[in-house]
Scaffold this active site. Sequence first.
Site, PDB file in Angstrom:
ATOM      1  N   TYR A  87       8.578  23.856 -41.054  1.00  0.00           N
ATOM      2  CA  TYR A  87       9.211  24.139 -42.338  1.00  0.00           C
ATOM      3  C   TYR A  87      10.244  23.044 -42.650  1.00  0.00           C
ATOM      4  O   TYR A  87      11.392  23.102 -42.190  1.00  0.00           O
ATOM      5  CB  TYR A  87       9.909  25.504 -42.324  1.00  0.00           C
ATOM      6  CG  TYR A  87       8.993  26.692 -42.150  1.00  0.00           C
ATOM      7  CD1 TYR A  87       7.616  26.598 -42.309  1.00  0.00           C
ATOM      8  CD2 TYR A  87       9.516  27.939 -41.815  1.00  0.00           C
ATOM      9  CE1 TYR A  87       6.790  27.702 -42.138  1.00  0.00           C
ATOM     10  CE2 TYR A  87       8.697  29.054 -41.666  1.00  0.00           C
ATOM     11  CZ  TYR A  87       7.341  28.928 -41.814  1.00  0.00           C
ATOM     12  OH  TYR A  87       6.532  30.025 -41.647  1.00  0.00           O
ATOM     13  N   LYS A 134       7.330  38.874 -61.421  1.00  0.00           N
ATOM     14  CA  LYS A 134       8.052  37.858 -62.202  1.00  0.00           C
ATOM     15  C   LYS A 134       7.134  36.785 -62.789  1.00  0.00           C
ATOM     16  O   LYS A 134       7.569  35.970 -63.602  1.00  0.00           O
ATOM     17  CB  LYS A 134       9.126  37.194 -61.344  1.00  0.00           C
ATOM     18  CG  LYS A 134       8.611  36.394 -60.152  1.00  0.00           C
ATOM     19  CD  LYS A 134       9.774  35.845 -59.336  1.00  0.00           C
ATOM     20  CE  LYS A 134       9.294  35.064 -58.116  1.00  0.00           C
ATOM     21  NZ  LYS A 134      10.419  34.578 -57.296  1.00  0.00           N
ATOM     22  N   ALA A 173      13.597  34.711 -49.338  1.00  0.00           N
ATOM     23  CA  ALA A 173      14.603  34.885 -50.396  1.00  0.00           C
ATOM     24  C   ALA A 173      15.224  33.535 -50.723  1.00  0.00           C
ATOM     25  O   ALA A 173      15.602  32.783 -49.824  1.00  0.00           O
ATOM     26  CB  ALA A 173      15.679  35.865 -49.965  1.00  0.00           C
TER      27      ALA A 173
END
Length: 319
Positions: A57, A209, A274
């Site tokens: 990552y 969303k 998040a």
Amino acid sequence: MQTTILGKTDIHLSTIIMGTWQTGKAMWAGISDAQSEKAIRAAMDAGITTFDTAEVYGNGHSEKVLGKAIGSNRDKVHLLSKVFSNHLKRDQVIQACNRSLKNLGTDYLDLYQIHWPPGSFGAKPVPMEETMDALNELKLEGKIRAIGVSNFSLDQLKAISRIGAVESLQPPYSLFWRHVENDTLAWCQANQVTVMAYSPMAQGLLTGKFGPEHRFEKGDHRSNNRLFQPDVYPKVQTALAALRPIAEKKGITLGQLALAWVIAKPGVCAIAGARNAEQSTSNAKAATVTLSESELAELDRISRPVTACIDDNPVPWKW
């Protein structure tokens, strides 16, 4: 926060785990280190005690940001990381683990996972025995407490479990992506292998969303997600329209409904990413949501037209 025991260990994971793929920035757009740190601290404040990252990552950037945000609270959290498919030879595993420890600012990981099976992404295949020997050596040295795998098929999971103790499987799993239910989930439940579902909100789709005309920013890997492709996306939008009244009736968000569905399965945790503190706090609240049998059945019914569009390939992206 509810907890789930990790495999056959005495490690108690928070049922909602914070995922930090986006924290690494690579393959994402609009990510801020400052906001990521606030998101991690807000997760801790909301009762999330388990954080999942990986060396790949952002080439260690996610681990570094996570370690900085955790700071002096190391003894209050569980840190999970992963070694990539190009680092599965013995010496590579040990070196990768040491890098992750340094990035995170800790001297041990609660769980260390093989991120993708041997041979993935063009990597030269390495015998599972060699990789497991290295992981067991790290375990004996106290650098890792437990061993897990990610993105393994059931046959691969069974094969490596015959070589050594594997405590967890990390697959993609959500209302809209349910390949693990075919046979793997039942095997894991029967053999005390904890399932840690990643993308439990279908990379944001199940938050509602993204509208019918949504287009991702350049550099956002989610544009390759098969759920966003033209042959599937309209059915996703139809399902979301049916899910909204259920969430509204319960006084929760669509994202919380999606997370609650995942953790309603025995032995399953949800890894929720998040971008900011508000999202972390909202994700944590999903642990308090209870779904009745009739609600679970209705969610199952609504999701089926979406899953019926997906082939047997368990990888969510068209890479």
